[in-house]
Structure formats: C-alpha cells, structure tokens
Scaffold this motif. Sequence first.
Motif, PDB file in Angstrom:
ATOM      1  N   ARG A 196      32.377  65.218  35.344  1.00  0.00           N
ATOM      2  CA  ARG A 196      31.215  65.066  36.217  1.00  0.00           C
ATOM      3  C   ARG A 196      29.933  65.106  35.405  1.00  0.00           C
ATOM      4  NH1 ARG A 196      30.244  63.186  41.154  1.00  0.00           N
ATOM      5  NH2 ARG A 196      32.106  64.274  41.913  1.00  0.00           N
ATOM      6  N   LEU A 197      29.845  66.052  34.466  1.00  0.00           N
ATOM      7  CA  LEU A 197      28.650  66.174  33.641  1.00  0.00           C
ATOM      8  C   LEU A 197      28.458  64.936  32.777  1.00  0.00           C
ATOM      9  CD1 LEU A 197      26.342  68.059  32.871  1.00  0.00           C
ATOM     10  CD2 LEU A 197      27.815  69.025  31.097  1.00  0.00           C
ATOM     11  N   ALA A 198      29.546  64.433  32.208  1.00  0.00           N
ATOM     12  CA  ALA A 198      29.454  63.226  31.389  1.00  0.00           C
ATOM     13  C   ALA A 198      29.021  62.028  32.229  1.00  0.00           C
ATOM     14  CB  ALA A 198      30.799  62.953  30.722  1.00  0.00           C
ATOM     15  N   ARG A 199      29.536  61.934  33.456  1.00  0.00           N
ATOM     16  CA  ARG A 199      29.154  60.826  34.329  1.00  0.00           C
ATOM     17  C   ARG A 199      27.677  60.917  34.700  1.00  0.00           C
ATOM     18  NH1 ARG A 199      31.534  59.627  40.438  1.00  0.00           N
ATOM     19  NH2 ARG A 199      30.186  57.837  40.875  1.00  0.00           N
ATOM     20  N   ARG A 221      25.673  59.755  31.745  1.00  0.00           N
ATOM     21  CA  ARG A 221      25.823  58.320  31.529  1.00  0.00           C
ATOM     22  C   ARG A 221      25.034  57.527  32.560  1.00  0.00           C
ATOM     23  NH1 ARG A 221      30.730  58.364  31.865  1.00  0.00           N
ATOM     24  NH2 ARG A 221      31.071  57.594  33.991  1.00  0.00           N
ATOM     25  N   GLU A 222      25.097  57.949  33.822  1.00  0.00           N
ATOM     26  CA  GLU A 222      24.367  57.229  34.867  1.00  0.00           C
ATOM     27  C   GLU A 222      22.863  57.298  34.647  1.00  0.00           C
ATOM     28  OE1 GLU A 222      27.357  57.630  38.739  1.00  0.00           O
ATOM     29  OE2 GLU A 222      25.724  59.054  38.466  1.00  0.00           O
ATOM     30  N   ALA A 261      17.734  52.977  30.809  1.00  0.00           N
ATOM     31  CA  ALA A 261      17.768  51.778  29.971  1.00  0.00           C
ATOM     32  C   ALA A 261      17.376  50.538  30.765  1.00  0.00           C
ATOM     33  CB  ALA A 261      19.163  51.602  29.373  1.00  0.00           C
ATOM     34  N   ARG A 262      17.655  50.553  32.072  1.00  0.00           N
ATOM     35  CA  ARG A 262      17.305  49.383  32.906  1.00  0.00           C
ATOM     36  C   ARG A 262      15.846  49.394  33.326  1.00  0.00           C
ATOM     37  NH1 ARG A 262      22.322  50.773  35.399  1.00  0.00           N
ATOM     38  NH2 ARG A 262      21.174  51.795  37.079  1.00  0.00           N
ATOM     39  N   THR A 263      15.155  50.500  33.102  1.00  0.00           N
ATOM     40  CA  THR A 263      13.758  50.601  33.508  1.00  0.00           C
ATOM     41  C   THR A 263      12.860  49.942  32.468  1.00  0.00           C
ATOM     42  OG1 THR A 263      14.216  52.683  34.637  1.00  0.00           O
ATOM     43  CG2 THR A 263      11.914  52.190  34.152  1.00  0.00           C
ATOM     44  N   ARG A 310      22.500  53.222  41.935  1.00  0.00           N
ATOM     45  CA  ARG A 310      21.609  54.234  41.372  1.00  0.00           C
ATOM     46  C   ARG A 310      22.418  55.491  41.070  1.00  0.00           C
ATOM     47  NH1 ARG A 310      17.820  56.061  46.481  1.00  0.00           N
ATOM     48  NH2 ARG A 310      19.486  56.712  47.895  1.00  0.00           N
ATOM     49  N   PRO A 311      21.954  56.300  40.135  1.00  0.00           N
ATOM     50  CA  PRO A 311      22.696  57.509  39.748  1.00  0.00           C
ATOM     51  C   PRO A 311      22.903  58.453  40.926  1.00  0.00           C
ATOM     52  CG  PRO A 311      20.968  57.016  38.151  1.00  0.00           C
ATOM     53  CD  PRO A 311      20.743  56.101  39.314  1.00  0.00           C
ATOM     54  N   SER A 312      23.978  59.210  40.863  1.00  0.00           N
ATOM     55  CA  SER A 312      24.300  60.133  41.953  1.00  0.00           C
ATOM     56  C   SER A 312      23.330  61.301  42.027  1.00  0.00           C
ATOM     57  CB  SER A 312      25.725  60.671  41.769  1.00  0.00           C
ATOM     58  OG  SER A 312      25.859  61.334  40.516  1.00  0.00           O
ATOM     59  N   LEU A 313      22.549  61.535  40.972  1.00  0.00           N
ATOM     60  CA  LEU A 313      21.630  62.666  40.965  1.00  0.00           C
ATOM     61  C   LEU A 313      20.231  62.324  41.472  1.00  0.00           C
ATOM     62  CD1 LEU A 313      22.354  64.587  37.621  1.00  0.00           C
ATOM     63  CD2 LEU A 313      23.221  65.032  39.916  1.00  0.00           C
TER      64      LEU A 313
END
Length: 327
Positions: A103-106, A109-110, A116-118, A244-247
Amino acid sequence: MIYAVWLPLLVPLLAAPVAKRVAARLAPHTAAWTLTLTAGALAFCSTLALGMLLTAGALRLAPIAALDDIKPHWLGAEAWWTIPASIMAAGALAFSAVSALRRLARQRRELRDARARTGPTAGDLYVHAHDHPYAYALPGRVGGSGTIVVSSAMLRALPADERDVLFAHERAHLSARHHLFLSAAQLTASLHPALRMLREPLEFHLERWADESAAEAVGDRQLTARAIGRAALASQASRREPHRPSLVLGATTGPVPRRVLALLSAPVDTHPRSAGRAWRVVAAALLCCLAVSGASALHAAADLHSDVEAAEMHHGGHGADADHATR
C-alpha cells in the motif's frame, strides 16, 4: 496473557463503529483527528498482540528458547492453543506487513506519477486542458506545498466567485496535509480489517474540514455550498475523469449532498456540555474500548515478560546447583 492477549484483536470490531458515531457529533477537524488516532491506537495494540502470540509460541520451540539459554518447559504448562495461535499470528503479521508495504509503495508511485504529469504551474495552480470538469489537491514532496490541479472544463463550469471557493477548498487540503490522514487510514486498515470501516467517514470529515475552511476564507457559507454543489454536478455530467492517486482529495468527492446540507445549516455546537446524554455515553464507550485495548496489550506483554524472567531465574538456579554439585 491467556485472555488479555485476545482483547486487542477483538476490541476494534466494537470500537470502529463506536468511533464513527462519536465523530459524527464533533467538528470536522476534531472528528478527523479522532478517527485517525483511534485507528492508529487500535492497529498498534492489535499488532502488538499478534507479536506476543508469535513470541509465546516461538519460545516453546527448543532452538529458539536456547537462544535465551532457557528450556521450553521452564515457561510453565503449555496451553494446547499456543503453537496453533503462534502459527496463525505469524501468518497474520506477514500478511499485514506485506499489505502495508504494498500500500505504501502504491501511494508513493501514484503520487510520483501524478506529479510527473503536472506541467508548468502558476503559483500553486496547474490548469489541465481537459474536457472533464475535475479538481483535486496534489500533495507536494516532503517540504513542498503541493499543487491544485484543475481542468479547464471545471474553470468554465464555475463563475469567478465560485472558483475562489474551489481554490480555497483545495488549499485547505494541502495546508492541513489531509493526504497523511488518508495514508494513515489505509495503512491501519492493512493491520486490522475492522479498521477499514473508518476510511469512508474519515474522507467525509476531511472534506467537511476543507468546506468549512473555504467558507471561512470567502466569508459566505451559501456561496461555498453553491460552489461545491455546482462543481459536483459538473463533474457527474462526464465520466472521463483522468485517474488520480488514492490519497488526493477534491471538492467533488464524498457525499456532496450531506456536505452542502451541512454548509446551509447553522454550525452545530460541538462543546461537550451541549452534547446529549446518548452521545456522552457513546464517547465514554469509545474511551473504554481504547483503554481496554491498551491495558490488555500491556498486561499481556507484562505476563509474557514475567514468564521469560521466571524461566531465566530457573536457569540461573540450575546453574548454581550444578556448580555446587561439581564442588
């Protein structure tokens, strides 16, 4: 330890729904902290209990007991469930550790991919040329302030005053580091399944926290409610929102009708003296759950430590007897 070690594993089943009821009566920021700290405390105690179950069983194995110069039978009579419980605890700890690390790695990564897309930003604002109306708060790196990511379609959907509300809402997410609350909720849910039910109410209270911050920033609760509702309606009209990232949190996430209703209603007095008797009973029940979980974990740890100390003293006594016999 026979009974105490199991309580931290069972208490979250009761404490999680109780915490949800307690948080519903608190101010949004207090509710978010309450849910996060409750989840953290319960996850810590349950993980500690699993660790003690594993240790108690491992010490019954001669090779491991020999590392501490003791013999398994010096630890007292072995309960029939010690070894099976130790094996299950080992499996649960391994599964929890792998789940938490994945979960932490995901999460990392997200967030890295989203950053990077910004593209180039104007201050803390990045406008993405996209035909789906969306907006969210993208956390920055450690020490960074983060970025408000908004699509051009969302800017077209809102008048100027409502855009100010949207930006104030997203800045509240960034300034209060709300993604850390969500990260903690996801990680604690990996440690105990019952804590998964706290994520949804936590997201709601984080959004309410940002709503109230935005209303205070613009000085108009009705304008804030109108902006949140219009942004949500615009977002629902299209299904082409980019991943979009889960956080990350945004103004259009969560139960928007409840949030709008809360903004249009008079702020609730959350002082403990104004709370009803039923709520105080529920709050007391939550405190009792936390106290029982913590006290049980400490009691089980003390019992295990006492057993090991007794075994070491037994070893010392045998050593003294052996020396006396040699002489």
